[in-house]
Scaffold this active site. Structure first.
Site, PDB file in Angstrom:
ATOM      1  N   CYS A   1      -2.552   5.207  -9.974  1.00 49.07           N
ATOM      2  CA  CYS A   1      -1.927   4.508  -8.842  1.00 49.07           C
ATOM      3  C   CYS A   1      -1.820   3.013  -9.122  1.00 49.07           C
ATOM      4  O   CYS A   1      -0.804   2.396  -8.828  1.00 49.07           O
ATOM      5  CB  CYS A   1      -2.752   4.632  -7.556  1.00 49.07           C
ATOM      6  SG  CYS A   1      -3.444   6.226  -7.196  1.00 49.07           S
ATOM      7  N   ASP A   2      -2.867   2.419  -9.649  1.00 45.76           N
ATOM      8  CA  ASP A   2      -2.976   0.952  -9.634  1.00 45.76           C
ATOM      9  C   ASP A   2      -2.945   0.276 -11.000  1.00 45.76           C
ATOM     10  O   ASP A   2      -2.808  -0.934 -11.081  1.00 45.76           O
ATOM     11  CB  ASP A   2      -4.300   0.534  -8.948  1.00 45.76           C
ATOM     12  CG  ASP A   2      -4.372   1.017  -7.505  1.00 45.76           C
ATOM     13  OD1 ASP A   2      -3.303   1.143  -6.890  1.00 45.76           O
ATOM     14  OD2 ASP A   2      -5.485   1.250  -7.013  1.00 45.76           O
TER      15      ASP A   2
ATOM     16  N   CYS B   1      -8.263   4.919  -8.694  1.00 48.74           N
ATOM     17  CA  CYS B   1      -7.074   5.634  -9.169  1.00 48.74           C
ATOM     18  C   CYS B   1      -6.290   4.773 -10.149  1.00 48.74           C
ATOM     19  O   CYS B   1      -5.485   3.933  -9.754  1.00 48.74           O
ATOM     20  CB  CYS B   1      -6.208   6.037  -7.973  1.00 48.74           C
ATOM     21  SG  CYS B   1      -4.730   6.948  -8.467  1.00 48.74           S
TER      22      CYS B   1
END
Ligand code: NDP
Length: 351
Positions: A174-175, A171
């Site tokens: 997300c990261d 992701c």
């Protein structure tokens, strides 16, 4: 007595549904999943995909700050000790595990009942519905909210497993902004819309993004293909497959070894991050075909702007019915909708 509402799943969709259903005095029962080794490997442990991520910078209401005091006051000590890393004393955005424990606690505060087990079998042909758990319990319920989510597909390499959360991610949104990825070469595997989206997103942070595609044909839409091929920071490697993730315990990922699947030659590329974008698999196997799915295996909503499924009284929320947005906030939103839909269904049936 049958339950009024059973919620299966414990990501943002499940907890949002539980918060709403418990505040409607429906005393919902949440099956949060079993803490088994099989679930750990599959990425389907309690608290869902968010529990596998680090900081969550895009969940509204949680700007970075000194959250430790709030977390200590909101969560019971046993969960703080068992489920959360030592709390950061520095300013930070809420982490996935923190956010999920807070949601779980919020549902508990309003009377949600929680069972730490998987639902492995359902009988939706009977009313009330009948559920069976991994532990062998049987539960009857008038309504079900399916919020079992989806899991990111990984290639299954041992080296990939070793570096999950230390450079390997599924992701980018997300990261991608984490310090370890800044101004470093990164790699995205896949040639679909997600891969292009992730690669494009990562160019904001990376010095260069390598895209690995196993064919020389994109699955992504034309507009997305053009976005990838015209971006000077994206370097596309056709007919390339990942052989191994390279790195060490201290630094995490430091590179990859890739293989040309036309002539079997290999080469190594330096990289500090590897992002898999090879699709997701919705967690619907336990439904055993009793609820209508779309051609990609996600639960089909049967009515626009409602969480109804093909079975009256069964509602779906979050990623298990969403192959498009897949965000914590959209999951929580549909969880709320599913609880309101279940509440109105029960009222209409006089249950
Ligand atoms: P897709 O199934 O569309 O693409 C998966 C990609 O991963 C393909 O390129 C596939 O290669 C590759 N792949 C699969 N398995 C492997 C493997 N084992 N090794 C190497 N490569 C592999 O999934 P997406 O997640 O990209 O998209 C899902 C849906 O979400 C689509 O409908 C998409 O349109 C939509 N979406 C839309 C976006 C947008 O419009 N902005 C953004 C993101 C998603 P191959 O083609 O060779 O099979």
């Amino acid at each position: 007595m049958p339950e009024h509402v059973v919620i299966i799943g414990s990501g943002p969709a499940g907890w949002a549904a539980a918060i709403y259903a418990s505040r409607a005095n429906l005393s919902p029962l949440v099956f949060e999943g079993a803490e088994t080794e099989e679930n750990r490997i599959a990425g389907t442990l309690p608290l869902g995909q968010l529990n596998l991520t680090t900081e969550v910078e895009n969940y509204p209401g949680f700007p970075a700050g000194h959250l430790h005091q709030f977390l200590r006051s909101a969560l019971p000590k046993d969960r703080l000790d068992t489920y959360l890393e030592p709390l950061h004393e520095h300013e930070h955005a809420v982490t996935g595990p923190e956010l999920m424990n807070l949601m779980r606690q919020q549902a508990t505060n309003f009377g949600t009942k929680i069972v730490t087990d998987d639902v492995v079998d359902v009988d939706l042909s009977r009313r009330p519905f009948v559920l069976r758990t991994l532990g062998g319990e049987t539960v009857e319920t008038h309504t079900i909210i399916v919020a079992t989510g989806a899991r990111a597909n990984y290639l299954g390499l041992p080296s990939e497993e070793r570096f999950k959360n230390r450079g390997v991610s599924a992701c980018a949104v997300c990261d991608g902004a984490l310090p370890r990825f800044r101004n470093k070469p990164l790699v995205v595997v896949g040639g679909g819309d997600s891969a292009v989206e992730e690669a494009t997103y990562l160019t904001k942070y990376a010095s260069q993004v390598h895209m690995l595609m196993r064919r020389d044909v994109f699955r992504a839409s034309k507009i997305m293909q053009d976005r990838a091929t015209s971006n000077p920071k994206i370097n596309i490697h056709y007919f390339r497959e990942l052989d191994e993730v390279l790195g060490d315990d201290k630094a995490g990922v430091t590179g990859i070894r890739i293989r040309n699947n036309q002539d079997n030659s290999t080469e190594e590329l330096p990289a500090s991050g590897l992002f898999l974008a090879i699709g997701h698999t919705p967690n619907t196997a336990f439904l055993k075909g009793q609820v209508e799915l779309n051609d990609k295996g996600y639960i089909k909503f049967t009515t626009l702007m409602r969480t109804y499924t093909s079975v009256e009284g069964v509602f779906a929320a979050g990623d298990v019915a969403d192959d498009y947005y897949r965000q914590a906030i959209t999951s929580a939103g549909t969880g709320c909708m599913a609880a309101l839909d279940a509440e109105r269904y029960l009222a209409a049936k006089g249950l």
